[in-house]
Scaffold this motif. Structure first.
Motif, PDB file in Angstrom:
ATOM      1  N   GLY A  53     -29.041 -40.583 -20.302  1.00  0.00           N
ATOM      2  CA  GLY A  53     -28.396 -41.769 -21.388  1.00  0.00           C
ATOM      3  C   GLY A  53     -28.895 -42.372 -22.560  1.00  0.00           C
ATOM      4  N   PHE A  54     -30.259 -42.399 -21.835  1.00  0.00           N
ATOM      5  CA  PHE A  54     -30.739 -43.374 -23.602  1.00  0.00           C
ATOM      6  C   PHE A  54     -31.326 -42.201 -24.655  1.00  0.00           C
ATOM      7  N   LEU A  55     -31.511 -41.327 -24.274  1.00  0.00           N
ATOM      8  CA  LEU A  55     -31.090 -40.195 -25.371  1.00  0.00           C
ATOM      9  C   LEU A  55     -29.882 -40.189 -26.022  1.00  0.00           C
ATOM     10  N   LEU A  56     -28.751 -40.386 -24.953  1.00  0.00           N
ATOM     11  CA  LEU A  56     -27.100 -39.807 -25.845  1.00  0.00           C
ATOM     12  C   LEU A  56     -26.419 -41.976 -26.500  1.00  0.00           C
ATOM     13  N   SER A  57     -27.734 -42.592 -25.920  1.00  0.00           N
ATOM     14  CA  SER A  57     -27.522 -43.370 -26.582  1.00  0.00           C
ATOM     15  C   SER A  57     -25.536 -44.615 -25.505  1.00  0.00           C
ATOM     16  N   TRP A  58     -25.832 -43.156 -23.947  1.00  0.00           N
ATOM     17  CA  TRP A  58     -25.134 -43.853 -23.208  1.00  0.00           C
ATOM     18  C   TRP A  58     -25.642 -44.674 -21.994  1.00  0.00           C
ATOM     19  N   SER A  59     -24.458 -45.918 -21.251  1.00  0.00           N
ATOM     20  CA  SER A  59     -24.411 -46.708 -20.526  1.00  0.00           C
ATOM     21  C   SER A  59     -25.576 -45.568 -19.364  1.00  0.00           C
ATOM     22  N   PRO A  60     -26.816 -45.896 -19.210  1.00  0.00           N
ATOM     23  CA  PRO A  60     -27.850 -45.438 -18.194  1.00  0.00           C
ATOM     24  C   PRO A  60     -27.185 -44.992 -16.529  1.00  0.00           C
ATOM     25  N   VAL A  61     -26.520 -46.487 -15.868  1.00  0.00           N
ATOM     26  CA  VAL A  61     -26.117 -46.484 -14.699  1.00  0.00           C
ATOM     27  C   VAL A  61     -24.886 -45.729 -14.806  1.00  0.00           C
ATOM     28  N   TRP A  62     -23.770 -45.031 -16.146  1.00  0.00           N
ATOM     29  CA  TRP A  62     -22.709 -44.914 -16.204  1.00  0.00           C
ATOM     30  C   TRP A  62     -23.228 -42.278 -15.351  1.00  0.00           C
ATOM     31  N   MET A  63     -24.409 -42.747 -16.153  1.00  0.00           N
ATOM     32  CA  MET A  63     -25.398 -41.361 -16.476  1.00  0.00           C
ATOM     33  C   MET A  63     -25.941 -41.271 -15.348  1.00  0.00           C
ATOM     34  N   THR A  65     -25.553 -42.000 -11.881  1.00  0.00           N
ATOM     35  CA  THR A  65     -24.312 -41.492 -11.680  1.00  0.00           C
ATOM     36  C   THR A  65     -23.685 -40.309 -11.667  1.00  0.00           C
ATOM     37  N   LEU A  66     -22.956 -39.725 -12.994  1.00  0.00           N
ATOM     38  CA  LEU A  66     -22.707 -38.896 -12.938  1.00  0.00           C
ATOM     39  C   LEU A  66     -23.603 -37.575 -13.175  1.00  0.00           C
ATOM     40  N   VAL A  67     -25.320 -37.654 -13.396  1.00  0.00           N
ATOM     41  CA  VAL A  67     -26.452 -36.588 -12.961  1.00  0.00           C
ATOM     42  C   VAL A  67     -25.850 -36.417 -11.403  1.00  0.00           C
ATOM     43  N   SER A  68     -26.091 -37.817 -10.913  1.00  0.00           N
ATOM     44  CA  SER A  68     -26.846 -37.877  -8.652  1.00  0.00           C
ATOM     45  C   SER A  68     -25.402 -37.213  -8.531  1.00  0.00           C
ATOM     46  N   VAL A  69     -24.350 -37.512  -8.856  1.00  0.00           N
ATOM     47  CA  VAL A  69     -22.903 -36.611  -7.555  1.00  0.00           C
ATOM     48  C   VAL A  69     -22.859 -34.946  -8.634  1.00  0.00           C
ATOM     49  N   LEU A  70     -24.073 -34.593  -9.254  1.00  0.00           N
ATOM     50  CA  LEU A  70     -23.649 -32.956  -9.541  1.00  0.00           C
ATOM     51  C   LEU A  70     -24.716 -32.572  -9.136  1.00  0.00           C
ATOM     52  N   GLY A  71     -25.819 -33.881  -9.167  1.00  0.00           N
ATOM     53  CA  GLY A  71     -27.490 -32.741  -8.004  1.00  0.00           C
ATOM     54  C   GLY A  71     -27.205 -32.782  -6.945  1.00  0.00           C
ATOM     55  N   ALA A  72     -26.334 -34.350  -5.961  1.00  0.00           N
ATOM     56  CA  ALA A  72     -25.738 -34.006  -4.278  1.00  0.00           C
ATOM     57  C   ALA A  72     -25.166 -32.885  -4.582  1.00  0.00           C
ATOM     58  N   ALA A 182     -24.578 -40.346  -3.591  1.00  0.00           N
ATOM     59  CA  ALA A 182     -25.845 -40.496  -5.272  1.00  0.00           C
ATOM     60  C   ALA A 182     -24.975 -41.490  -6.236  1.00  0.00           C
ATOM     61  N   VAL A 183     -23.949 -42.103  -5.313  1.00  0.00           N
ATOM     62  CA  VAL A 183     -23.860 -43.525  -5.898  1.00  0.00           C
ATOM     63  C   VAL A 183     -24.235 -44.282  -5.651  1.00  0.00           C
ATOM     64  N   THR A 184     -24.761 -44.506  -4.367  1.00  0.00           N
ATOM     65  CA  THR A 184     -25.281 -45.620  -3.586  1.00  0.00           C
ATOM     66  C   THR A 184     -26.605 -45.348  -4.302  1.00  0.00           C
ATOM     67  N   VAL A 185     -26.997 -44.508  -4.740  1.00  0.00           N
ATOM     68  CA  VAL A 185     -28.283 -44.080  -5.183  1.00  0.00           C
ATOM     69  C   VAL A 185     -28.794 -44.802  -6.321  1.00  0.00           C
ATOM     70  N   THR A 186     -27.192 -45.363  -7.425  1.00  0.00           N
ATOM     71  CA  THR A 186     -27.241 -45.043  -9.256  1.00  0.00           C
ATOM     72  C   THR A 186     -26.914 -47.017  -8.636  1.00  0.00           C
ATOM     73  N   VAL A 187     -25.971 -47.252  -7.651  1.00  0.00           N
ATOM     74  CA  VAL A 187     -25.602 -48.738  -7.384  1.00  0.00           C
ATOM     75  C   VAL A 187     -26.677 -49.558  -6.903  1.00  0.00           C
ATOM     76  N   ALA A 188     -28.202 -48.764  -6.154  1.00  0.00           N
ATOM     77  CA  ALA A 188     -29.426 -49.520  -5.921  1.00  0.00           C
ATOM     78  C   ALA A 188     -30.470 -49.698  -6.934  1.00  0.00           C
ATOM     79  N   MET A 189     -30.514 -48.864  -8.008  1.00  0.00           N
ATOM     80  CA  MET A 189     -31.686 -48.216  -8.822  1.00  0.00           C
ATOM     81  C   MET A 189     -31.757 -49.846  -9.323  1.00  0.00           C
ATOM     82  N   ARG A 190     -30.566 -50.820 -10.069  1.00  0.00           N
ATOM     83  CA  ARG A 190     -31.465 -51.634 -10.599  1.00  0.00           C
ATOM     84  C   ARG A 190     -32.079 -52.955 -10.221  1.00  0.00           C
ATOM     85  N   VAL A 191     -32.152 -52.973  -8.100  1.00  0.00           N
ATOM     86  CA  VAL A 191     -32.376 -53.628  -7.842  1.00  0.00           C
ATOM     87  C   VAL A 191     -33.639 -53.392  -7.138  1.00  0.00           C
ATOM     88  N   VAL A 192     -33.897 -52.105  -6.387  1.00  0.00           N
ATOM     89  CA  VAL A 192     -34.942 -51.428  -5.434  1.00  0.00           C
ATOM     90  C   VAL A 192     -35.851 -50.914  -6.261  1.00  0.00           C
TER      91      VAL A 192
END
Length: 300
Positions: A53-63, A65-72, A182-192
């Motif tokens: 997300g930082f490398l491509l100047s996209w939203s880190p949260v959405w990026m 999410t995408l990578v986490s889903v693919l990994g899962a 995977a989606v839950t992990v990205t939901v939680a990463m900004r807080v926990v």
């Protein structure tokens, strides 16, 4: 309250409530499937998404999410078709995800290890309005799946073979569970934080199992514990200037210890009540077996 006068704390509290709901809601199925460490593996994969997300100047949260889903999804496919065992697949996700995240964040023009740290351990002050919007959308998906398909997901988590015989699409439901985690992990990463999110997915469920054997009650207690500790940790982090992720996890472990202590006398009381209600003339071999332990599953 003073804490509500600040916009960044308002955003943090909203995110904390959503994390407190979604993490245990998914975690209850992972615990039943004996995949408690799945959230940890996905969290490491999400690091690669943050770095991209930082490398491509996209939203880190959405990026993430995408990578986490693919990994899962990849992990589930390896579990089905590959000869590699599940623990090796998790190890590859752990190390590859961590390495990719560190590499991409350092290659990004605006990236730094400080940026990555806020995603690894959570950061209240960096939760933006766009983050809250993304978290709300992702949390709505998680709640819709975990509540709307609770009977099907529970059946698959308990016994895949039985669920398959009854006609349930087991593989599709397994994939959906992995994607929801995977989606839950990205939901939680900004807080926990990515490194600690697995604790919030598992420990509240383990704590709830100390008090209840039914799925519905365990689900409700786990979510209640999740919301309580995320709100408590967020408020404590603001007033005491301590890391939010670590505070939330420590409160979660504290809740587990308290509920475990309360469960012991409750179990003895239930045993006495069951013994009193049992007909005195029945032989011992006709007695109803005791319920299974916390690690053996949850009754419907």
């Amino acid at each position: 309250m003073e804490i509500l006068n600040y916009a960044f704390m308002q955003r943090a509290l909203i995110a904390a409530v959503l994390v407190g709901i979604t993490a245990p809601a998914v975690g209850i199925y992972l615990v039943q499937r004996r995949q408690a460490l799945m959230g940890d593996g996905i969290g490491h994969v999400a690091m690669t998404g943050v770095g991209l997300g930082f490398l491509l100047s996209w939203s880190p949260v959405w990026m993430a999410t995408l990578v986490s889903v693919l990994g899962a999804v990849l992990m589930e496919l390896i579990r089905w078709y590959g000869k590699t065992r599940g623990d090796i697949a998790l190890a590859m996700l752990f190390y590859g995800g961590m390495a990719g995240g560190v590499m991409f964040i350092n290659l990004a023009p605006t990236g730094s290890n400080a940026n990555l740290t806020s995603y690894l351990f959570g950061s209240l002050s960096t939760v933006s309005e766009s983050d809250v919007t993304a978290i709300c959308a992702l949390a709505a998906f998680v709640v819709l799946v975990t509540v709307g398909l609770r009977r099907q997901l529970f059946a698959v988590s308990q016994d895949e073979e039985f669920a398959r015989v009854t006609g349930l699409p087991v593989r599709a439901l397994n994939l959906l569970t992995a994607i929801t985690a995977a989606v839950t992990v990205t939901v939680a990463m900004r807080v926990v934080g990515l490194l600690l999110v697995s604790a919030l997915m598992v420990v509240p469920v383990a704590a709830a199992q100390q008090l209840s054997r039914s799925f519905a009650a365990t689900f409700a207690i786990a979510v209640a514990v999740g919301v309580a500790v995320t709100l408590g940790g967020t408020v404590t982090s603001y007033y005491q200037d301590v890391p939010p992720g670590a505070t939330i996890v420590l409160l979660t472990i504290g809740a587990f210890i308290v509920l475990t202590a309360l469960a012991a006398p409750l179990a003895r009381r239930r045993a006495r009540a069951a013994a009193a209600a049992e007909p005195s003339g029945d032989p011992a071999e006709c007695a109803i077996p005791a319920s299974r332990g916390a690690g053996d599953g949850i009754g419907v």
